[in-house]
Each structure stands twice: as structure tokens, then as C-alpha cells.
Enzyme design. Sequence first.
Site: not given
Ligand code: BGC
Length: 599
Positions: A247, A320
Amino acid sequence: MHWTKSIARCAIALSLGAAALSGGGQTTPVQATTQPVASISASAQNWWKNAVIYEIYPRSFQDSNGDGIGDLNGITKRLDYLKDLGVDAIWLTPCYPSPQVDFGYDISDYKNIDPQYGTLADFDRLVAEARKRNIRVLMDMVMNHTSDQHKWFLESRSSRTSPYRDWYMWHDGKGETATDKGEVPNNWQSDFGHSAWEWDEKTRQYYYHKFYIQQPDVNWDNPKIHAAFKDIIRFWLKRGVGGFRFDAITTLFEDPNLTDEDVLKDKDGKPYLNAYGDIALNDTRTNNLPRNHEVMQEMRAWTDTFGSNAFPGSRVLIGETYVPNIADLAAEYGTAEKPEFQLPMDTQVAFINKLDVAQFRARLADVETQIGDHTPLLLFDNHDNPRLDARYGDGVHDTDIQRALSTVLFASRGAALFYYGDEIGMKTTPPTRKEDVKDPIGVIGWPKEKGRDGERTPMQWDATAHAGFTAAGATPWLPVPPSAASINVEAEKSDPNSLLAWYQSLIRLKKANPAFAQGNDTMLDTANTKVLSWMRQAPGAPVVVVSVNFTAEPQTVYLSVPGSGGKTKTLLKTPGAPDPAWLGQFQLGPYGVYIGEVE
Ligand code: BGC
């Protein structure tokens, strides 16, 4: 905001070890359930290269105990559905214990399951049942921040001399005195609105949070943070997970000099306000800093150490990776000596947000030519962005448009990731009143930013009460959209022309057809601005051509494959699309798709 922009994210070896606060028993060496990666066959090693990965938002997928909140046993119950669909792996957004401020992305214990979602035993059962169906379970790994209720942070904020003080990012205010907190250290903003600095009255310093106030950023300059997360990763590997989605991975580090971010200017050269009413900033000092790569190299090397008897094959690391260009995406794979992600998300293609053939062609060609031998991870959707209908639809041809986009997703080279409900065409259904909003950014930013509830509504299984998501008498945590009456799995399962049937056919082709499974991509008919065409070519296998009309009008395509006789056999097409015996010129109806094998 919405993530199409970017998600934007700090050593003292004191006596208290990582394991002491992270849940117990973690220092034991990896045993029994693991085997050296070297003894695993090459095909098992590479399972992820042509994988179909399904993102599940556990809260919204299937409730099994009638509390209106999806849970792990609900997912287990639906594994046969996922198997029929052809899914190789499921990525679960966080289901660890959490105060649920950010619905799980604020983790208070990395080594357990939130009681709302079940227990560790339920998790183990899910992994085992998934394995029986040849489906891997991937966990979400949130390393940029923890919950403010995590033991590490509670310790850290307890005093300036706490051994955990340096696990987070504490700074003095500007001009701070014994009686005055001064000003925030700089102009950095949270991605969720307003200053990224929060004052702590007890210890009289500010802490940094890239996301909610309740999500303090950890300090990656502290070796104990590295050790703690490696320990967590090992904990889940030992439970048989197939890998992780990392993430907000581009936000681990910030400029150590705390330099202000630059102010963005509009086309008249003037600063402007973002959806939260803040001055819009360019987050180059808190996002995508080069040192993120060092952490991922370390985590990849660590993960690669563990094979698994429970589920042989290498573990996959997905990133991500909202990065601004193809060169930065290429860098996310790392180097041969220092690999990083196997599958960083290609958000370049995902969020074009416009059916613009030239842009799709250019970005798909980029990912074919600029990332070396690596595998692209294509996607179009996730839990942070309005669904496909809201970003690509026209309100009239949404299903046809989703057929067209899913063809790009599954018929291109690489791994394909999609979000629960895409396969049936679920529609973005945002709240209409501020008082109904669950996602805090929708409250902070209302009405410009309505939050992410609209793309997180319950999965639509059938046309019964609450769409089969939860018990009839229960209240689902988010309302089931009215569209569930016709858009649902049951209805689409029995309709050979449904979007669900189309997804299934594409996924079968992706797995069974050798050119789809292994071939490279080459763009065809490249002057055409209305139809995107390409071919897939693998050694020893017939070439496959694909044409997708990106418009609501019929369009002419011209296809030719150098060196081939041009005789074709249709493999899959949308209703009304031609069935040409030979390549050459033909017409494709509105949003029509043609896929054919060439002799
Ligand atoms: C997740 C989000 C989250 C954020 C903070 C992101 O990129 O996909 O859903 O709110 O990270 O953790």
C-alpha cells in the site's frame, strides 16, 4: 482528489525489540511450512506472469453472520464462484484489527484478524480452501503508517524518551517555545486534506501523517521499522499467503530537510484550491523519493527467501505504484541484481479515463517496449476510484464499454487485476447526502469530494433483499444500489451475452490460448484513431489479432499480419461483430470486439 493523481509518504537500537510489541513468538526461525525457493519448478515460480488477480474489499463482498459487514467466511463461501471465473489469486484489502477510520488501512495489530472479519482460524481455512481451488490469497501490506491506536504509536507518543519515539516522525513546530506550539513544521499536506502535521499536546511535538490524522507515518530511517515489517511479512508467509500488495508504497520517505512543497498553478499561473479547500501542492517532497526503492529491494530479497510447501511457487509482490511516467514504472521492477516488485501496477494505462485510442496505443506500446522482460500488471479499477462506468461510461453503452475495456485488460500481455463487481458491471453509487457518508474524506471534502463509498457498495449476488450480500433482516454497512435488481451474478450467470459471460470467456482464452498466455503484443492498424488493434505472437503458436472499437459508431478496421496467409478463425466476438474468413478490411459495430486466430 481520487487516486488518479497520486497517493503521495521516517535509529536508535534501543533495548526493546520489534517482537516485543508486535504480537509475540515472531523471532522463531521459519520452519516446517517452508522450503527453499530453488526446489520449486519454473512454472510454479512464474504463476503470476499470466495471472488473473481479483481484488476483494472484504467489508463489501459477502457477509456470513448477518451483521451487515462482509467477512472472511463469506469469502470462503464464494470461492467456487471465483474458481469458475478463472481467478488465480485474490487480493484482500486489509482485514487486520483496526479502528476502521480508513476501513482497515489504519492497522492496530498486524498479526491478527479484525473480529469484524473473523479469526486467524477463519483466515487459515480461507487459505486452505482457496488452495484446493488453486487460488492464492494475497494480503495488503501497509508499511507507510499504522493506526494511532497501534501499540508502537501509543508507546511513541507516551514520552519523548520512549524507546518507540523514533518509530514515527516527530518534529518541533516552527518557532516553538515552552509555552507556544509554534507553527506546523512546513506546508506539507495530507492526501486526505489539510496539514499533514498533528500537534501532540502531551509531548509537545508534531507528528507527520500523509493520510488521516489517525494514520501516523512510521520512520523508515529507523532500522527497527525494517525489522518489524520483515517480521510481519514472515508471519503471513508462514500462514501460506501467496504474496502482498504494498500500500501507498511511493510515500515511505520524505525530504529530510522538510522543504516546503511547491504550489501548483492553474493555466493562468495562479495558485488554486483543491477539493478540500487547501492550496494545491505538488507533492514531490513526500512522494516517489528514490529511497523507497531500497526498502522494496530489501522486502523482495526477504520474501524470495521463503518458498512454501503449502502452496509451491514464488510469492508475488504487487505495488500500489501511482508514478508519473513509464520510466518511473520501469524502475519499480528494480534491477536484475536488486529486484523489487514483480508486478507494480500500471496506473498509466488504468487511469487514462477517456476512450482515446491514441493514448491507449501509446501507453500499451510503452509498457511493451520500456519495461524490458518484465511483466505488466494491467488494471482499470480499485477501491479508491469511481468504478469504470463513472470514468469511461457514457450512461448508454456502459456494458459495451466495459466489454471493450475488459478485452484490453485480458487480451494484452501480462497479469490482469480487477475489482470485485467489475465482472457484472456494478455501478458507482455515491451517497447523495453528507450525513450518509462513511468514508471520512467524503465528510472532509463534501460536496466536491464525496469519498469512496460509491465504489465500495456490497457485491450484487442476486435480486433478493440486499442482493444476497447479507441476511434479509440485516442492515448492510453501505446501501445496496438499486441497480442490483438487474445487475447481479445470478441474472448474468444464465445469460450467455452478459458481461459476466464475456469476462469468463476472455479469462479462458487468456489461460488456454498459447499466444494469449505467452505472446508479446504488437500494435496493428496504427493510424486508426477509433479502433485499437493489436496482435499477440508466441513462438510456434498461431498469431491472434484483437480489434476493439472505442466509439459508439460503426468503424472500419484494416488488419494485416506480416508473413501470414491471412486466413482467420474467430475465437471470440461481440454480438453482431463480423466473422471474417480472411484478414483485411472489415466493419466493427459500436464498441464491437473481434478476436481471431490467423493461419
Ligand atoms: C489505499 C487507500 C488508503 C490509503 C492509506 C491507499 O493507497 O488504497 O484505500 O486510504 O492508501 O492507507
